[in-house]
Design an enzyme around this catalytic site. Structure first.
Site, PDB file in Angstrom:
ATOM      1  N   GLU A 118       0.992  -1.273   0.050  1.00  0.00           N
ATOM      2  CA  GLU A 118      -0.053  -0.070   0.000  1.00  0.00           C
ATOM      3  C   GLU A 118       1.057   1.381   0.095  1.00  0.00           C
ATOM      4  O   GLU A 118       2.033   1.337   0.581  1.00  0.00           O
ATOM      5  CB  GLU A 118      -0.705   0.026   1.093  1.00  0.00           C
ATOM      6  CG  GLU A 118      -1.828  -1.338   1.106  1.00  0.00           C
ATOM      7  CD  GLU A 118      -2.589  -1.432   2.438  1.00  0.00           C
ATOM      8  OE1 GLU A 118      -2.540  -0.474   3.422  1.00  0.00           O
ATOM      9  OE2 GLU A 118      -3.269  -2.257   2.752  1.00  0.00           O
ATOM     10  N   CYS A 157       3.041   8.260   1.483  1.00  0.00           N
ATOM     11  CA  CYS A 157       3.252   7.490   2.487  1.00  0.00           C
ATOM     12  C   CYS A 157       3.855   5.980   1.902  1.00  0.00           C
ATOM     13  O   CYS A 157       3.008   5.442   1.251  1.00  0.00           O
ATOM     14  CB  CYS A 157       2.262   7.074   3.294  1.00  0.00           C
ATOM     15  SG  CYS A 157       2.364   6.022   4.843  1.00  0.00           S
ATOM     16  N   CYS A 164       4.706  -7.213   8.120  1.00  0.00           N
ATOM     17  CA  CYS A 164       5.724  -6.730   9.234  1.00  0.00           C
ATOM     18  C   CYS A 164       5.754  -7.873  10.377  1.00  0.00           C
ATOM     19  O   CYS A 164       4.900  -8.557  10.633  1.00  0.00           O
ATOM     20  CB  CYS A 164       5.146  -5.533   9.912  1.00  0.00           C
ATOM     21  SG  CYS A 164       6.272  -4.741  11.050  1.00  0.00           S
ATOM     22  N   CYS A 168       3.405  -5.088  16.712  1.00  0.00           N
ATOM     23  CA  CYS A 168       2.845  -4.381  17.836  1.00  0.00           C
ATOM     24  C   CYS A 168       1.225  -4.760  17.972  1.00  0.00           C
ATOM     25  O   CYS A 168       0.566  -4.939  16.912  1.00  0.00           O
ATOM     26  CB  CYS A 168       2.933  -3.114  17.344  1.00  0.00           C
ATOM     27  SG  CYS A 168       4.692  -2.764  17.101  1.00  0.00           S
ATOM     28  N   CYS A 171      -1.525  -2.780  15.720  1.00  0.00           N
ATOM     29  CA  CYS A 171      -1.272  -2.555  14.242  1.00  0.00           C
ATOM     30  C   CYS A 171      -1.878  -3.565  13.556  1.00  0.00           C
ATOM     31  O   CYS A 171      -1.730  -4.866  13.704  1.00  0.00           O
ATOM     32  CB  CYS A 171       0.142  -2.502  14.157  1.00  0.00           C
ATOM     33  SG  CYS A 171       0.535  -2.142  12.526  1.00  0.00           S
ATOM     34  N   CYS A 391      -1.141   0.600   7.432  1.00  0.00           N
ATOM     35  CA  CYS A 391      -0.951  -0.435   8.320  1.00  0.00           C
ATOM     36  C   CYS A 391      -1.912  -1.490   8.305  1.00  0.00           C
ATOM     37  O   CYS A 391      -2.154  -2.409   9.137  1.00  0.00           O
ATOM     38  CB  CYS A 391      -0.994   0.209   9.889  1.00  0.00           C
ATOM     39  SG  CYS A 391       0.319   1.325  10.051  1.00  0.00           S
TER      40      CYS A 391
HETATM   41  N1  SAH Z   1       7.148   0.275  11.314  1.00  0.00           N
HETATM   42  C1  SAH Z   1       7.307   1.600  11.385  1.00  0.00           C
HETATM   43  C2  SAH Z   1       6.499   2.510  10.313  1.00  0.00           C
HETATM   44  C3  SAH Z   1       5.129   1.964  10.020  1.00  0.00           C
HETATM   45  S1  SAH Z   1       3.847   1.976  11.175  1.00  0.00           S
HETATM   46  C4  SAH Z   1       6.773   2.042  12.799  1.00  0.00           C
HETATM   47  O1  SAH Z   1       6.285   1.238  13.565  1.00  0.00           O
HETATM   48  O2  SAH Z   1       7.264   2.942  13.270  1.00  0.00           O
HETATM   49  C5  SAH Z   1       3.736   4.101  11.204  1.00  0.00           C
HETATM   50  C6  SAH Z   1       2.962   4.511  12.353  1.00  0.00           C
HETATM   51  O3  SAH Z   1       1.572   3.955  12.504  1.00  0.00           O
HETATM   52  C7  SAH Z   1       3.867   4.034  13.853  1.00  0.00           C
HETATM   53  O4  SAH Z   1       3.894   5.212  14.465  1.00  0.00           O
HETATM   54  C8  SAH Z   1       2.592   3.264  14.443  1.00  0.00           C
HETATM   55  O5  SAH Z   1       2.828   3.169  15.923  1.00  0.00           O
HETATM   56  C9  SAH Z   1       1.397   3.525  13.850  1.00  0.00           C
HETATM   57  N2  SAH Z   1       0.458   2.843  13.889  1.00  0.00           N
HETATM   58  C10 SAH Z   1       0.378   1.324  13.791  1.00  0.00           C
HETATM   59  N3  SAH Z   1      -0.911   0.869  13.935  1.00  0.00           N
HETATM   60  C11 SAH Z   1      -1.738   1.922  14.106  1.00  0.00           C
HETATM   61  C12 SAH Z   1      -3.059   2.238  14.238  1.00  0.00           C
HETATM   62  N4  SAH Z   1      -4.009   1.060  14.268  1.00  0.00           N
HETATM   63  N5  SAH Z   1      -3.744   3.706  14.545  1.00  0.00           N
HETATM   64  C13 SAH Z   1      -2.875   4.417  14.424  1.00  0.00           C
HETATM   65  N6  SAH Z   1      -1.565   4.323  14.384  1.00  0.00           N
HETATM   66  C14 SAH Z   1      -1.243   3.278  14.037  1.00  0.00           C
HETATM   67 FE1  SF4 Z   2       5.299  -3.210  12.210  1.00  0.00          FE
HETATM   68 FE2  SF4 Z   2       3.194  -2.130  12.473  1.00  0.00          FE
HETATM   69 FE3  SF4 Z   2       4.634  -2.396  14.538  1.00  0.00          FE
HETATM   70 FE4  SF4 Z   2       5.232  -0.655  12.799  1.00  0.00          FE
HETATM   71  S1  SF4 Z   2       3.552  -0.529  13.924  1.00  0.00           S
HETATM   72  S2  SF4 Z   2       6.609  -1.989  13.633  1.00  0.00           S
HETATM   73  S3  SF4 Z   2       4.259  -1.887  10.981  1.00  0.00           S
HETATM   74  S4  SF4 Z   2       3.730  -3.999  13.722  1.00  0.00           S
END
Ligand code: SAH
Ligand code: SF4
Length: 400
Positions: A118, A157, A164, A168, A171, A391
């Site tokens: 994406e 973006c 990934c 997290c 996410c 994400c």
């Molecule tokens: N993997 C990297 C970059 C991609 S995620 C990282 O984690 O930094 C980009 C941002 O989206 C991160 O700051 C993450 O904490 C946030 N994010 C992930 N899932 C989300 C969600 N469901 N709602 C809002 N922000 C989210």
């Molecule tokens: Fe991976 Fe999502 Fe965590 Fe970013 S926020 S490191 S994309 S699992």
């Protein structure tokens, strides 16, 4: 606030006609991803003069031509020779477009082996904040009405991996697991495909890149930095208009700190919790690299004048959005001793994830507390959530 801004409209396939390249066999050799020097080397191997390298780079990265047949600076016979040897441009193609009513577009970008990632285009920032959370600097902000452009700046973006592995808990991308790394060409190709779609004039139009799509860029470090190098040296975008976000991969941050200033993007750290205890729960990676270790690594980055580190902070209702959390975050950020700001993101819900979106009052109180504590804090407007399609949300929308 435009409530309906997340409403997506699927465009007809006909709207995409003309910008797609025929899907190519996986065995085909992509030129896209090779820099000028490598292109010249390939040309020499084929018995061509070295200056064909810069000529190809011009067509691929500056003219952004998606197909060899359009390379009119090359003789027909050379184009044929390249094709016979299996070469093709091989740039990832925009396979589907979803357009939000506010102009945001989400793309499914297809790589040569058929996997999709994406990419998101967000025209304009919002009041006081660009898409990457940097403040609006309107010195060159007159509206770009030329050639039908209605935006004066835009943010793209970009994804760095398919899925990934970091897992997290809040996410959506995590649900996919890691499918594979993207190559440098596939990362840079997302950008070039989108620049092309919007007729962006590099050097004139203001475009920011955020590596905040699917994946953890610092777990695909070599390809990520090779993509940045292509985007800076070949496409001629400025690294100071690029921001990479990491969940806190310490060896990656340490390598990043050694990158030269003329290549290094800005850095954002996904903090997302007020302390190690909460962060351990939300981001299992924290058990490997604690907040303190991440901050130590960040200290090694030699910031440019006026540059700041961004801490991203996802607000989960009742879990990380309390006033005492804001005070802890302020303390933590102050303790880093780094010029910093905080980008707050209200959690974007998704299927199968049991968190809640924070109440708007809690979000505002959180921001106000940080500001009160002397920490610059910005809130991503609801539309910014569109980014977090990156994400995983869009993919799920399509697949379910
Ligand atoms: N993997 C990297 C970059 C991609 S995620 C990282 O984690 O930094 C980009 C941002 O989206 C991160 O700051 C993450 O904490 C946030 N994010 C992930 N899932 C989300 C969600 N469901 N709602 C809002 N922000 C989210
Ligand atoms: Fe991976 Fe999502 Fe965590 Fe970013 S926020 S490191 S994309 S699992």
């Amino acid at each position: 606030m435009k409530r309906n801004s997340n409403q997506l409209v699927r465009l007809d396939d006909s709207a995409l006609a003309g910008e797609s390249e025929a899907i190519s066999p996986a065995s085909a050799k992509p030129l896209f991803g090779l820099d000028t020097v490598s292109l010249a080397a390939r040309m020499i191997e084929m018995g061509e003069p070295a200056w064909r390298g810069p000529q190809l780079a011009e067509a691929i990265y500056r003219q952004r031509l998606p197909e060899l047949s359009e390379f009119t600076t090359l003789s027909k016979s050379l184009r044929q020779k390249l094709a016979v040897e299996g070469w093709q441009v091989g740039r990832p193609r925009i396979a589907q477009v979803f357009r939000s009513v506010d102009g945001t577009e989400r793309y499914l970008v297809e790589c040569q082996d058929g996997v999709t990632v994406e990419t998101v285009w967000m025209p304009d920032g919002d009041d006081g904040e660009a898409g990457d959370g940097s403040e609006v600097d309107d010195a060159d902000g007159e509206l770009k009405e030329r050639a039908g452009k209605s935006w004066r700046r835009a943010t793209i973006c970009v994804s760095s991996q398919v899925g990934c592995a970091v897992n997290c808990q809040f996410c959506l991308t995590a649900k996919l697991g890691l499918q594979r790394n993207l190559t440098a060409g596939e990362i840079a190709g997302q950008v070039v495909a989108v620049l092309d779609r919007h007729g962006v004039e590099v050097g004139r139009d203001r475009v920011n890149l955020v590596f905040m799509g699917m994946g953890e860029p610092f777990l695909n470090y070599d390809n990520f930095m090779a993509a940045v190098t292509l985007l800076v040296r070949e496409v001629e975008l400025s690294p100071q208009r690029m921001t990479v976000s990491t969940s806190g991969i310490v060896p990656g941050i340490e390598r990043f700190a050694q990158e030269p200033a003329d290549l290094r993007p800005k850095l954002a750290i996904s903090l997302n919790a007020p302390d190690d205890r909460v962060r351990d729960e939300l981001m299992p990676i924290n058990r490997k690299w604690r907040i303190e270790a991440v901050i130590d690594a960040v200290r090694g980055v030699k910031l440019r004048p006026r540059e700041r580190i961004t801490f991203e902070y996802v607000l989960l209702g009742g879990v990380t959005d309390q006033p005492e959390h804001a005070l802890e975050v302020a303390r933590l950020v102050r303790r880093t001793g780094l010029p910093a700001k905080v980008n707050l993101i209200a959690w974007n819900p998704g299927p199968g994830i049991a968190y809640t979106t924070p109440r708007p009052e809690a979000v505002e109180a959180f921001r106000a507390t940080l500001v009160d504590q002397g920490i610059p804090a910005y809130l991503r407007r609801p539309r910014g959530r569109d980014i977090y399609a990156a994400c995983g949300q869009l993919k799920r929308t399509v697949e379910e």
